[in-house]
Design a protein around this motif. Structure first.
Motif, PDB file in Angstrom:
ATOM      1  N   PRO A  55      18.658 -17.746 -48.096  1.00  0.00           N
ATOM      2  CA  PRO A  55      18.753 -19.076 -49.067  1.00  0.00           C
ATOM      3  C   PRO A  55      20.466 -19.330 -49.536  1.00  0.00           C
ATOM      4  N   LYS A  56      21.379 -18.310 -49.395  1.00  0.00           N
ATOM      5  CA  LYS A  56      22.637 -18.477 -50.454  1.00  0.00           C
ATOM      6  C   LYS A  56      23.757 -18.984 -49.099  1.00  0.00           C
ATOM      7  N   VAL A  57      23.784 -18.111 -47.384  1.00  0.00           N
ATOM      8  CA  VAL A  57      23.989 -18.769 -46.700  1.00  0.00           C
ATOM      9  C   VAL A  57      23.830 -20.254 -46.213  1.00  0.00           C
ATOM     10  N   GLN A  58      25.437 -20.738 -46.066  1.00  0.00           N
ATOM     11  CA  GLN A  58      25.820 -22.418 -45.952  1.00  0.00           C
ATOM     12  C   GLN A  58      25.946 -22.256 -44.612  1.00  0.00           C
ATOM     13  N   VAL A  59      25.273 -24.002 -44.045  1.00  0.00           N
ATOM     14  CA  VAL A  59      25.380 -23.910 -42.561  1.00  0.00           C
ATOM     15  C   VAL A  59      26.350 -24.802 -41.613  1.00  0.00           C
ATOM     16  N   SER A  60      27.139 -24.790 -41.276  1.00  0.00           N
ATOM     17  CA  SER A  60      27.878 -25.467 -40.864  1.00  0.00           C
ATOM     18  C   SER A  60      27.532 -26.276 -39.339  1.00  0.00           C
ATOM     19  N   LEU A  61      27.124 -26.836 -38.904  1.00  0.00           N
ATOM     20  CA  LEU A  61      27.216 -27.307 -37.550  1.00  0.00           C
ATOM     21  C   LEU A  61      27.587 -28.644 -37.227  1.00  0.00           C
ATOM     22  N   HIS A  62      28.489 -28.578 -36.083  1.00  0.00           N
ATOM     23  CA  HIS A  62      29.361 -28.992 -34.723  1.00  0.00           C
ATOM     24  C   HIS A  62      28.828 -29.085 -33.593  1.00  0.00           C
ATOM     25  N   GLN A  63      28.957 -30.573 -33.153  1.00  0.00           N
ATOM     26  CA  GLN A  63      28.677 -31.176 -32.167  1.00  0.00           C
ATOM     27  C   GLN A  63      29.519 -31.674 -30.805  1.00  0.00           C
ATOM     28  N   GLY A  64      29.060 -30.918 -29.682  1.00  0.00           N
ATOM     29  CA  GLY A  64      30.299 -31.484 -29.093  1.00  0.00           C
ATOM     30  C   GLY A  64      30.022 -31.447 -27.596  1.00  0.00           C
ATOM     31  N   THR A  65      31.082 -31.539 -26.281  1.00  0.00           N
ATOM     32  CA  THR A  65      30.752 -31.462 -25.201  1.00  0.00           C
ATOM     33  C   THR A  65      30.566 -29.703 -25.219  1.00  0.00           C
ATOM     34  N   PRO A  66      30.282 -29.078 -23.919  1.00  0.00           N
ATOM     35  CA  PRO A  66      30.137 -27.592 -23.661  1.00  0.00           C
ATOM     36  C   PRO A  66      31.577 -27.105 -24.156  1.00  0.00           C
ATOM     37  N   GLU A  67      32.685 -27.795 -23.308  1.00  0.00           N
ATOM     38  CA  GLU A  67      34.267 -27.474 -23.196  1.00  0.00           C
ATOM     39  C   GLU A  67      34.474 -27.249 -24.752  1.00  0.00           C
ATOM     40  N   GLN A  68      34.067 -28.617 -25.601  1.00  0.00           N
ATOM     41  CA  GLN A  68      34.235 -28.638 -27.315  1.00  0.00           C
ATOM     42  C   GLN A  68      33.864 -27.021 -28.312  1.00  0.00           C
ATOM     43  N   VAL A  69      32.264 -26.840 -27.277  1.00  0.00           N
ATOM     44  CA  VAL A  69      32.306 -25.830 -27.297  1.00  0.00           C
ATOM     45  C   VAL A  69      32.476 -24.165 -27.979  1.00  0.00           C
ATOM     46  N   ALA A  70      33.165 -24.502 -27.061  1.00  0.00           N
ATOM     47  CA  ALA A  70      34.820 -22.990 -26.111  1.00  0.00           C
ATOM     48  C   ALA A  70      35.541 -23.429 -27.011  1.00  0.00           C
ATOM     49  N   GLN A  71      36.558 -24.561 -26.807  1.00  0.00           N
ATOM     50  CA  GLN A  71      37.115 -23.789 -27.614  1.00  0.00           C
ATOM     51  C   GLN A  71      36.945 -24.211 -29.146  1.00  0.00           C
ATOM     52  N   MET A  72      36.103 -24.685 -29.621  1.00  0.00           N
ATOM     53  CA  MET A  72      35.617 -24.170 -31.343  1.00  0.00           C
ATOM     54  C   MET A  72      35.655 -22.953 -31.922  1.00  0.00           C
ATOM     55  N   LEU A  73      34.734 -21.981 -30.207  1.00  0.00           N
ATOM     56  CA  LEU A  73      34.856 -20.471 -31.101  1.00  0.00           C
ATOM     57  C   LEU A  73      35.839 -19.953 -30.330  1.00  0.00           C
ATOM     58  N   MET A  74      36.823 -20.344 -30.036  1.00  0.00           N
ATOM     59  CA  MET A  74      37.992 -19.832 -28.999  1.00  0.00           C
ATOM     60  C   MET A  74      39.557 -20.230 -30.432  1.00  0.00           C
ATOM     61  N   SER A  75      39.231 -21.096 -30.935  1.00  0.00           N
ATOM     62  CA  SER A  75      39.986 -21.482 -32.441  1.00  0.00           C
ATOM     63  C   SER A  75      39.328 -20.984 -33.529  1.00  0.00           C
ATOM     64  N   ASP A  76      38.506 -20.341 -33.799  1.00  0.00           N
ATOM     65  CA  ASP A  76      37.204 -19.603 -35.200  1.00  0.00           C
ATOM     66  C   ASP A  76      37.188 -20.956 -36.048  1.00  0.00           C
ATOM     67  N   GLN A  77      37.178 -22.238 -35.131  1.00  0.00           N
ATOM     68  CA  GLN A  77      35.920 -22.886 -36.035  1.00  0.00           C
ATOM     69  C   GLN A  77      34.648 -22.639 -35.818  1.00  0.00           C
ATOM     70  N   ALA A  78      34.011 -21.610 -35.330  1.00  0.00           N
ATOM     71  CA  ALA A  78      32.111 -21.746 -35.098  1.00  0.00           C
ATOM     72  C   ALA A  78      32.838 -20.792 -34.961  1.00  0.00           C
ATOM     73  N   ASP A  79      31.363 -19.352 -35.694  1.00  0.00           N
ATOM     74  CA  ASP A  79      31.262 -17.789 -35.039  1.00  0.00           C
ATOM     75  C   ASP A  79      30.256 -18.026 -34.471  1.00  0.00           C
ATOM     76  N   ILE A  80      29.539 -18.731 -33.613  1.00  0.00           N
ATOM     77  CA  ILE A  80      28.248 -18.476 -32.914  1.00  0.00           C
ATOM     78  C   ILE A  80      28.382 -20.269 -31.726  1.00  0.00           C
ATOM     79  N   GLY A  81      28.078 -20.063 -30.774  1.00  0.00           N
ATOM     80  CA  GLY A  81      28.257 -21.420 -29.763  1.00  0.00           C
ATOM     81  C   GLY A  81      27.178 -21.108 -28.697  1.00  0.00           C
TER      82      GLY A  81
END
Length: 313
Positions: free
Chosen positions: A120-146
């Motif tokens: 319950p203490k974990v804050q979830v941040s959800l980012h939506q995008g194209t598959p390529e944007q999902v990959a870029q968010m992972l590689m740029s450390d903006q997301a933990d999981i895609g």
């Protein structure tokens, strides 16, 4: 040399060598960034960038090698921070998820809810995008999981694992003639105006390929990235929809008729991805397990420690 210099170099490359945008992203001044990069180059004894006046034009050959080391160093610094957070705050932190709209809308709500119950203490941040944007968010450390169907397996910087299989369905109004056909054919669909995903989303390329293999040209009346939008236009009478099955399986109140289309377009595999070399906190691993019973902490940790092994369902 210091971490600030490394971050300036890395961000400058991410911003297409635009130091004005780099300064804005890092909340600092352009002259300060230029000076720090020049000092790093002087200390290293090589030029990282080719310049035209004060503008950066391209990365030099030794600069490419420097960038690889910079990325590795900053990745390990981020891992150190995560390790510290893991052991100082075992049950709290931020989980950043990158996903396409279909995954975010129809797949993620239940596992996110389950995760929040456990942590319950974990804050979830959800980012939506194209598959390529999902990959870029992972590689740029903006997301933990895609999570996406397309593209993720194309990047060497990512570790990807199959999460679940799904198929397309054909959606139509209840009074449409094809609503009375058990297994519509590609030939029948080619005669109808179709509403489906944009080519970058949700297995659309597989749909196009199925028609091409039969030398048929589909009449695409409208493309969208949102399944709910597609269903809305089907209701308006614009045509027949081709969407992901999870968009209908979770729609208990739909007035539309839908039929499985796996026999026409085959099956698709949604994949979960992590940045290679990232340290995964306990609640990240737990969330991955909640996404699919095919994923386990042991499997993920083995994949993260491998050198490019390929995992399939």
């Amino acid at each position: 040399m210091n971490l600030h210099q490394f971050r300036f170099v890395q961000e400058a490359v991410r911003r297409n060598l635009n130091l004005t945008e780099t300064a804005k992203a890092l909340y600092t001044s352009q002259p300060g960034i230029s000076k720090a990069i020049l000092e790093l180059e002087e200390e290293l004894g090589v030029d990282i960038f080719v310049r035209h006046g004060k503008r950066l034009k391209r990365v030099t050959e030794p600069g490419l090698q420097v960038l690889k080391s910079v990325d590795l160093i900053l990745r390990e610094v981020a891992n150190l921070k995560r390790i510290g957070e893991e052991y100082s705050k075992q049950d709290s932190g931020r989980l950043s998820i990158a996903a396409t709209h279909t995954q975010a809308r129809y797949v993620l709500p239940e596992p996110v809810a389950q995760l929040r119950k456990r942590f319950p203490k974990v804050q979830v941040s959800l980012h939506q995008g194209t598959p390529e944007q999902v990959a870029q968010m992972l590689m740029s450390d903006q997301a933990d999981i895609g999570l996406a169907t397309e593209s993720l397996a194309d990047y060497e910087e990512l570790v990807t694992l199959p999460c679940y299989e799904w198929q397309h369905v054909i959606v139509m109004a209840a009074d449409h003639p094809l609503a009375r056909v058990d297994r519509p054919t590609l030939e029948q669909l080619a005669e109808e105006p179709l509403i489906s995903y944009h080519p970058a989303f949700a297995g659309r390329k597989r749909v196009d390929q199925a028609f091409a293999n039969r030398r048929l040209k589909p009449n695409i009346a409208l493309e969208a990235i949102d399944s709910d939008v597609i269903k809305t236009y089907v209701r308006s009478g614009l045509g027949i929809g081709i969407i992901a099955e999870m968009a209908m399986k979770t729609d208990n109140n739909s007035d539309l008729v839908w039929k499985p289309a796996g026999h026409l377009f085959g099956s698709n595999t949604a994949r979960v991805a992590f940045r290679r070399g990232a340290y995964l906190r306990s609640f990240v691993l737990t969330f991955a397990e909640l996404l699919s019973d095919r994923l386990s902490r042991t499997l993920i940790e083995r994949a993260m420690g491998s050198q490019g092994d390929h995992y399939e369902l």
